[in-house]
Design a protein around this motif. Structure first.
Motif, PDB file in Angstrom:
ATOM      1  N   ASP A 174      13.576   4.429   9.222  1.00 35.60           N
ATOM      2  CA  ASP A 174      13.937   3.606   7.491  1.00 35.60           C
ATOM      3  C   ASP A 174      13.663   1.788   7.694  1.00 35.60           C
ATOM      4  N   ASP A 175      12.005   2.017   7.116  1.00 36.92           N
ATOM      5  CA  ASP A 175      11.181   2.580   7.021  1.00 36.92           C
ATOM      6  C   ASP A 175      10.012   2.414   7.023  1.00 36.92           C
ATOM      7  N   THR A 180      12.040  11.842   0.536  1.00 38.23           N
ATOM      8  CA  THR A 180      12.633  11.175   2.578  1.00 38.23           C
ATOM      9  C   THR A 180      12.080  12.989   2.761  1.00 38.23           C
TER      10      THR A 180
END
Length: 469
Positions: free
Chosen positions: A174-175, A330
């Motif tokens: 992330d990220d 995601t």
């Protein structure tokens, strides 16, 4: 539906002849499916150019990007902007230099800029005025450069305390993972000539409130930029869940239903005609599945009918606020021990967002999903505009009209439809290079859409029609 099963699409002679090239169905003999007119919708198979692009995506380069970004110690938005080795400023400068290396191979078609502004205090997460900088690489389209597609990741990071700008916050998953996707796509596509413009962005300020992406989206809107799709890659670094199980061949795609930017007048129309599952973002999600689920990517796209995770948000939201179609990639299952955590060991368990918890082949496959999506969008005609259903008379057929696009490679259009209970479009009807079609099928019983078809056979996302009195 029994009566409708016997019906056909009414096309003029010229339109029927045009339909041959688009569907392979002889003029005057459109296929009749078991539930109505038209042929089935097969996915768009990757052509030789796209397969070559996907082969060039290098998991070792992806790994190198993630590890280098993690090595800056912290990339917190409030961390040092001048330290040459630690903090967000050092990360910013490295990303900028790497993007410029990619641009050198573009023959001048790709430009790279450092896009900065001063964010006034915005409690609780921006306590003092702070410079926020996005690194933006733009690959100008060869024939329709005014049509723009954006792919991004955020390069800022955080630890357990969202205001702690000094403690280690490696932010590998992330990220850095999403930034690696955008940077690898910029490198591979820099040597290509897409018809439309592709923007590769590494934005800052996400963890503090989506500030960098909001600035980028606002600039696009102020300039009247025709952003036809935006994808953020946020937490795409691991296929491993918190219980240790793995799902290395699936990526989630979050796509909203009711548009964030919907006006009261638009809401009234939606309530009257349906379409809760037919926002521009949902059409994008369907498009992604059609072009990116194949043997060349090795991935399945699991569409989630939500704007984002439960009560959470990412950098696609500022684009949705501006009325741009946008969605979020995601990983399939998040492990919260390795995001937004101080680096530490407790009871023998390692916490922290460290590179060793990333799955680099998985990130490379996510990059291939993104590449298949961006290239397919940028080499197809644009999404049809001003698509309407005539409603001035009560009839049991459907009259669709739309505005012809200006793409030089436009071959024509297809009408698509599905039962109201279906999630995906099921039937298509080639109507040729024209701006209207009459389908002898009731608009009361099914959903309709229109998509453009290029001379190369590439299809655009579907546009959902609104009423025309």
């Amino acid at each position: 539906m029994a009566q409708e099963r016997s019906r056909r699409v009414f096309l003029s002679t010229s339109a029927a002849l045009s339909a041959v090239a688009l569907t392979g169905v002889p003029a005057g003999a459109e296929q009749l499916g078991d539930r109505g007119p038209g042929g089935s919708l097969p996915p768009q198979r990757p052509d030789a150019d796209l397969r070559a692009i996907l082969r060039e995506i290098d998991e070792h380069r992806v790994e190198a990007i993630v590890r280098r970004l993690a090595a800056f110690g912290t990339r917190h938005t409030l961390s040092s902007q001048t330290d040459p080795v630690r903090g967000i400023g050092a990360a910013r400068d490295w990303i900028l230099a790497e993007m410029r290396k990619s641009a050198e191979k573009s023959g001048g078609r790709m430009t790279v800029e450092s896009q900065s502004y001063v964010q006034p205090p915005a409690p609780p997460r921006i306590p003092v005025a702070t410079t926020i900088t996005n690194v933006v690489a733009t690959l100008r389209g060869s024939s329709t450069p005014e049509r723009v597609y954006v792919v991004s990741g955020h390069y800022d990071s955080r630890c357990s305390d969202p205001l702690d700008a000094t403690k280690d916050a490696p932010g590998a998953d992330d990220d850095a993972s999403g930034v690696a996707v955008a940077m690898e796509l910029a490198r591979v596509l820099a040597t290509r000539r897409p018809a439309a413009t592709i923007v590769f962005a590494a934005v800052a300020g996400e963890e503090q409130g989506l500030f960098g992406a909001r600035h980028l989206a606002t600039l696009f809107k102020a300039a009247g930029t025709n952003v036809q799709a935006m994808f953020t890659n946020d937490i795409v670094g691991s296929s491993r869940a918190d219980d240790g199980t793995r799902d290395p061949r699936t990526i989630r795609l979050f796509a909203e239903g009711v548009p964030t930017s919907e006006t009261p007048a638009q809401a009234e129309i939606r309530r009257a005609v349906g379409g809760e599952n037919d926002s521009p973002s949902r059409q994008l999600a369907r498009f992604v599945r059609s072009v990116a689920e194949n043997d060349a990517t090795g991935m399945s796209v699991r569409v989630i009918y939500r704007r984002d995770r439960y009560l959470r948000g990412g950098d696609h939201i500022p684009f949705l606020e501006q009325g741009y179609p946008a969605a979020r990639f995601t990983e399939p299952h998040e492990d919260y021990a390795h995001q937004h955590q101080d680096v530490r060991v407790e009871n023998g368990k390692q916490f922290g967002d460290l590179p060793e918890f990333c799955d680099f082949p998985f990130i490379a496959r996510v990059a291939r999903v993104n590449a298949a999506t961006m290239w397919s969008l940028a080499t197809a005609p644009g999404t049809p505009e001003d698509v309407r259903v005539r409603t001035n008379q009560l009839t049991n057929d459907t009259d669709l009209v739309w505005r012809r696009g200006t793409d030089p490679d436009l071959a024509g259009y297809e009408v698509v439809w599905r039962q109201t209970t279906e999630a995906e479009w099921t039937h298509s009807i080639g109507v040729g290079d024209r701006t209207e079609a009459k389908v002898d099928l009731s608009k009361d019983n099914v959903f309709f859409g229109v998509r453009a078809v290029g001379k190369n056979g590439h299809r655009s996302p579907v546009a959902f029609p609104t009423p025309l009195s």
